[in-house]
Design an enzyme around this catalytic site. Sequence first.
Site, PDB file in Angstrom:
ATOM      1  N   HIS A  76      -5.051  26.684 -46.831  1.00 16.07           N
ATOM      2  CA  HIS A  76      -6.187  26.889 -47.442  1.00 16.07           C
ATOM      3  C   HIS A  76      -7.187  27.574 -46.389  1.00 16.07           C
ATOM      4  O   HIS A  76      -8.710  27.405 -46.883  1.00 16.07           O
ATOM      5  CB  HIS A  76      -6.782  25.731 -48.161  1.00 16.07           C
ATOM      6  CG  HIS A  76      -6.021  25.224 -49.375  1.00 16.07           C
ATOM      7  ND1 HIS A  76      -6.267  25.403 -50.470  1.00 16.07           N
ATOM      8  CD2 HIS A  76      -4.986  24.316 -48.990  1.00 16.07           C
ATOM      9  CE1 HIS A  76      -4.902  24.935 -51.256  1.00 16.07           C
ATOM     10  NE2 HIS A  76      -4.272  24.155 -50.315  1.00 16.07           N
ATOM     11  N   ASN A 149      -5.800  22.179 -57.315  1.00 18.64           N
ATOM     12  CA  ASN A 149      -5.241  23.549 -57.296  1.00 18.64           C
ATOM     13  C   ASN A 149      -5.228  24.239 -58.426  1.00 18.64           C
ATOM     14  O   ASN A 149      -5.621  23.505 -59.493  1.00 18.64           O
ATOM     15  CB  ASN A 149      -3.735  23.570 -56.777  1.00 18.64           C
ATOM     16  CG  ASN A 149      -3.708  23.291 -55.433  1.00 18.64           C
ATOM     17  OD1 ASN A 149      -4.575  23.668 -54.504  1.00 18.64           O
ATOM     18  ND2 ASN A 149      -2.210  23.178 -54.995  1.00 18.64           N
ATOM     19  N   HIS A 340     -11.830  15.562 -48.932  1.00 20.02           N
ATOM     20  CA  HIS A 340     -10.576  14.645 -48.956  1.00 20.02           C
ATOM     21  C   HIS A 340     -10.250  13.777 -50.047  1.00 20.02           C
ATOM     22  O   HIS A 340     -11.057  13.046 -50.808  1.00 20.02           O
ATOM     23  CB  HIS A 340     -11.299  13.678 -47.909  1.00 20.02           C
ATOM     24  CG  HIS A 340     -10.323  12.542 -47.491  1.00 20.02           C
ATOM     25  ND1 HIS A 340      -8.951  12.388 -47.752  1.00 20.02           N
ATOM     26  CD2 HIS A 340     -10.546  11.139 -46.752  1.00 20.02           C
ATOM     27  CE1 HIS A 340      -8.433  11.303 -47.179  1.00 20.02           C
ATOM     28  NE2 HIS A 340      -9.275  10.498 -46.639  1.00 20.02           N
TER      29      HIS A 340
HETATM   30 FE1  HDE Z   1      -3.791  19.863 -49.340  1.00 18.89          FE
HETATM   31  N1  HDE Z   1      -4.373  19.918 -47.149  1.00 18.89           N
HETATM   32  N2  HDE Z   1      -2.385  18.809 -48.359  1.00 18.89           N
HETATM   33  N3  HDE Z   1      -3.084  19.834 -51.107  1.00 18.89           N
HETATM   34  N4  HDE Z   1      -5.442  20.842 -49.753  1.00 18.89           N
HETATM   35  C1  HDE Z   1      -5.344  20.741 -46.836  1.00 18.89           C
HETATM   36  O1  HDE Z   1      -7.080  19.789 -45.308  1.00 18.89           O
HETATM   37  C2  HDE Z   1      -1.908  18.190 -47.645  1.00 18.89           C
HETATM   38  C3  HDE Z   1      -1.979  19.422 -51.528  1.00 18.89           C
HETATM   39  C4  HDE Z   1      -5.665  21.379 -51.074  1.00 18.89           C
HETATM   40  O2  HDE Z   1     -11.311  23.981 -49.581  1.00 18.89           O
HETATM   41  C5  HDE Z   1      -5.928  20.387 -45.367  1.00 18.89           C
HETATM   42  O3  HDE Z   1      -9.172  20.445 -44.841  1.00 18.89           O
HETATM   43  C6  HDE Z   1      -0.891  17.402 -47.442  1.00 18.89           C
HETATM   44  C7  HDE Z   1      -1.614  19.392 -52.777  1.00 18.89           C
HETATM   45  C8  HDE Z   1      -6.872  21.810 -51.031  1.00 18.89           C
HETATM   46  O4  HDE Z   1     -11.349  22.864 -47.739  1.00 18.89           O
HETATM   47  C9  HDE Z   1      -4.799  19.407 -45.023  1.00 18.89           C
HETATM   48  C10 HDE Z   1      -0.233  17.503 -48.564  1.00 18.89           C
HETATM   49  C11 HDE Z   1      -3.006  19.841 -53.320  1.00 18.89           C
HETATM   50  C12 HDE Z   1      -7.221  22.252 -49.777  1.00 18.89           C
HETATM   51  C13 HDE Z   1      -3.947  19.138 -46.185  1.00 18.89           C
HETATM   52  C14 HDE Z   1      -1.087  18.577 -49.296  1.00 18.89           C
HETATM   53  C15 HDE Z   1      -3.761  20.226 -52.050  1.00 18.89           C
HETATM   54  C16 HDE Z   1      -6.318  21.518 -49.118  1.00 18.89           C
HETATM   55  C17 HDE Z   1      -6.012  21.618 -44.478  1.00 18.89           C
HETATM   56  C18 HDE Z   1       0.929  17.098 -48.994  1.00 18.89           C
HETATM   57  C19 HDE Z   1      -3.385  20.221 -54.818  1.00 18.89           C
HETATM   58  C20 HDE Z   1      -8.346  22.945 -49.427  1.00 18.89           C
HETATM   59  C21 HDE Z   1      -7.520  21.787 -44.265  1.00 18.89           C
HETATM   60  C22 HDE Z   1       0.994  15.687 -49.139  1.00 18.89           C
HETATM   61  C23 HDE Z   1      -3.867  18.671 -55.637  1.00 18.89           C
HETATM   62  C24 HDE Z   1      -9.604  22.276 -49.134  1.00 18.89           C
HETATM   63  C25 HDE Z   1      -7.816  20.726 -44.744  1.00 18.89           C
HETATM   64  C26 HDE Z   1     -10.859  23.087 -49.029  1.00 18.89           C
HETATM   65  C27 HDE Z   1      -6.473  21.561 -47.626  1.00 18.89           C
HETATM   66  C28 HDE Z   1      -2.856  18.393 -46.287  1.00 18.89           C
HETATM   67  C29 HDE Z   1      -0.994  19.059 -50.632  1.00 18.89           C
HETATM   68  C30 HDE Z   1      -5.168  20.921 -52.331  1.00 18.89           C
HETATM   69  C31 HDE Z   1      -3.798  19.786 -43.919  1.00 18.89           C
HETATM   70  C32 HDE Z   1      -0.356  16.545 -46.285  1.00 18.89           C
HETATM   71  C33 HDE Z   1      -0.835  18.812 -53.853  1.00 18.89           C
HETATM   72  C34 HDE Z   1      -7.563  22.790 -52.293  1.00 18.89           C
HETATM   73  O5  HDE Z   1      -5.365  18.233 -44.600  1.00 18.89           O
END
Ligand code: HDE
Length: 679
Positions: A76, A149, A340
Site C-alpha cells: 500500500h 480493501n 492499525h
Molecule cells: Fe494490511 N498491511 N496486512 N491488509 N493493509 C499494511 O501497514 C498486513 C490485509 C491494508 O493506507 C502495512 O502501515 C498483514 C488485509 C491497508 O496506510 C502492514 C496482513 C487488508 C493498508 C500490513 C494484511 C489489509 C495496509 C504496511 C495479513 C484488508 C494501508 C504499511 C494478515 C482488510 C493502510 C502499514 C494505509 C497496510 C500488514 C492483510 C488492508 C505491513 C500482516 C486482509 C488498507 O503492516
Amino acid sequence: MSDQNKVNGNSKNEQLEQYRADDKGKKLTTNQGLKVAEDEFSLKAGERGPTLMEDFHFREKMTHFDHERIPERIVHARGFAAHGEFELYESLSEFTKADFLNDTSKKTPTFVRFSTVAGSRGSAETVRDARGFATKFYTEEGNYDLVGNNIPVFFIQDAIKFPDLVHALKPEPHNEMPQAASAHDTFWDFVANNQESAHMVMWAMSDRAIPRSFRMMEGFGVHTFRLVNDEGKAHFVKFHWKPVLGTHSLVWDEAQKISGKDPDFHRRDLWESIENGDYPEYELGLQIIAEEDEFNFDFDILDPTKLWPEEDVPVKIVGKMTLNRNVDNVFAETEQVAFHPGHVVPGIDFSNDPLLQGRLFSYTDTQLSRLGGPNFHELPINRPVCPFHNNQRDGISRHTINRGQVSYHKNSLAANTPSPTPEAEGGYVHYQEKVDGRKIRGRSESFKDHFSQATLFWNSMSEPEKQHLKNAFSFELGKVKSKSVQQQVVDMFGNVSVELATAFAEAIDAVPPQGEESSVTKSSPALSQLNTVKSPKTRKVGVIVGSIVSGEVADILQTLKSSGIQGECISDKLGRRTTDDGSELEIMHTFLTATSVIFDAIYVVGGSDDATFKKNALHFVNEAYAHYKPIGGTHEGLQWLNEAELTGEPGVVSGDGKDDFVKNFTEAISVHRHWNRQV
Ligand code: HDE
C-alpha cells in the site's frame, strides 16, 4: 455535542491548525531561528576556493535534505487521502456501545487513505490490483481505524503466509520486474500452490481491480469483527462502505493507457472532486450475525476468504461518510498517517479470524521502522481528538514534554494517576469469549473449501464481466513464462469454472481442464456491477470544438452541468472561443494534452475546416467507442459520426434537437459503459 468532537470548526481541523506553517511572506531563518543573510552561495575560502566546514547553514540545509525520505510502506505504498466526517442515521445501541455509533447528533471527523497494494510509491494508479480503503474515525473515545480493501475477501487464511504472498506479488527480486503488476511467474506460482487464494484471485481478475475512481468503489472490512452492546451481548459483524455514485470500473486497455498518460489519475479525480465541492460520499453498511447463528452457514464465518452473500445476510445501512477536505501536505498527513486494525473503541471487538489476529501484531510493528520509533501517535495526523495519558516516556522524536517525577503505576506520589477507568465508565474491556483448545499449528476443516465461493462469484457475473475475467486471466497468464505454472493455474481454476479455465487455456496454449463443471449453481446478484447505482453526476465529458461554434453548444453544456455533468472543451489550441451568439467557451485541453481515456464520454461538435483537426477528433471518438463510452454528436460532429458509421450504435447519441440530445446523452452517460457494442 462536546467541543472535542465538533466537525464544523472541526476539532481535528482546529487541532491540526497549531501545526500548520505558512512560510509565505516570512524571513528565511535556520531551524534555530537565526536570520539568514545569503542562501545561494556556500561559504568558501575565496571566490574560487573550497567550501568550508564552518558553513553551518549549508550543512543544516543539506543534512535535512539528505534525510527527506522515509521508508515507503511495504504494501500500500502508493496512496492518497482526504479528510471527512461521518454521520449516523440511527442509533445502533442494540448492537454496540460505541459512542460514535449511538449518538445520531454527532459528526465524527474522519481521515481516509486509498491505495494500491503492490506498486511502489511512485507507481501508476490504474494498475490491476486491490485498493486499500483505510478510514480513521477520530471519536471522543479514541481513534477507531477501519483498515479495509475494495475487495471483501483476501488471498490467504492465516497471517503467517502474508510475507510469502507479498514476496510473490512484488517485483521479482533478481531483476525487480514487473512494477505494480501481478502478471508474472512468482505471483501465479504462489496462487497455484496456495489454492485458498482462488476466490480473491477471481475478484482481482475482475473489473473490481480497475476502478474508475476512488469515489466509485466499495470498501470492505474483510474480517469478521464483533459488536458488543452495553449489556455485554455480542454480534458478529462485517463492515461495508457503499459509494453513493455506485461501483464502476475502467476497461483494461483504457486502464493501461491511463497508466502512461496520467499515472495520477485516481488522486487527481479525488482532489478535483473535493476542490469542486462534489464531495465523495459512502454509506456505512453492516452485516450482522447473532452469536448463536455462527454455525448456520455453509462456510466458516471466521474464514477471510469467504463473503456473506448480501441476499442471505442483508447489509443494513447505518450512516454516511462525506469526504470534504483535501490535505494541506501529503507527506505530513497522507504519508505519516498510521492505521492499525487494533485501534478500536469500546463496543467494537475482534473475532478469531487468524488473518485478523496476525494483523493486530503487524501494523504497530511496521510503523516502528517506517515512522522511526514508538512516538508516531504524536504526529498531528495520528493524534486522537480526546486527551491521552499514560506512563510511556521518551524515545526517538518525543514531542510531549511530560512534567512531574512520576512515570509508573502504581504510585502514591501522584495519587495513583494516571489511573484505569472501570468498564462502566468507558474503560475498554476485551470481550470475554470462552477459549478452550490445544496449542497446535493447524487449520480448521471448515476452512478447506476454496472453490465454492469463487464459483459463486463467477456465477454472479454478467456476460461482459465474464468476458473481462477471461481476458484478464489470458493477459496475466500470457505474461507468465513457466509452462508448468500456466498449466497448474488452468487446472486449479477448472475447479472454479471449466468455461473460464478453458477460455484462458486456449489463449495461452495450455491443456484445458479435464474435470467436470462445478456443481455450485448459486449466485449473488449484488456482486455484479451491472446492478449498481447509475448516475450521471460528476461524470467528465470531453467536448471537441473547433473555431466556429454555435451558441447552442454553450447552452447544451450548461444544461448538462445542471445534471452534474462536467463538460471540458478540447481543441487544437488553448484559449477562448466566442460562439456565434457571443457566449464564451474556455478551451481547457488540446489534442496534445488530453486523451479520450481520461474522460467518461466524448461529445463532438466539430467546427473546423482543418483535416488534422477532424482526424484528431475521430481518433478520440473511435477510442472512446472501443472503450464502450457514451458518444454525443451535434452540429458538424453529427455529420462526422455519420461518416464514421457510428450513428445509431448503442450509446451513440446524436441529434439536432437540443432537448432530446441532452436528455438522451445524460441517460447514456448514467449507463457508464455500453457493452452491447461490437468492438
Ligand atoms: Fe494490511 N498491511 N496486512 N491488509 N493493509 C499494511 O501497514 C498486513 C490485509 C491494508 O493506507 C502495512 O502501515 C498483514 C488485509 C491497508 O496506510 C502492514 C496482513 C487488508 C493498508 C500490513 C494484511 C489489509 C495496509 C504496511 C495479513 C484488508 C494501508 C504499511 C494478515 C482488510 C493502510 C502499514 C494505509 C497496510 C500488514 C492483510 C488492508 C505491513 C500482516 C486482509 C488498507 O503492516
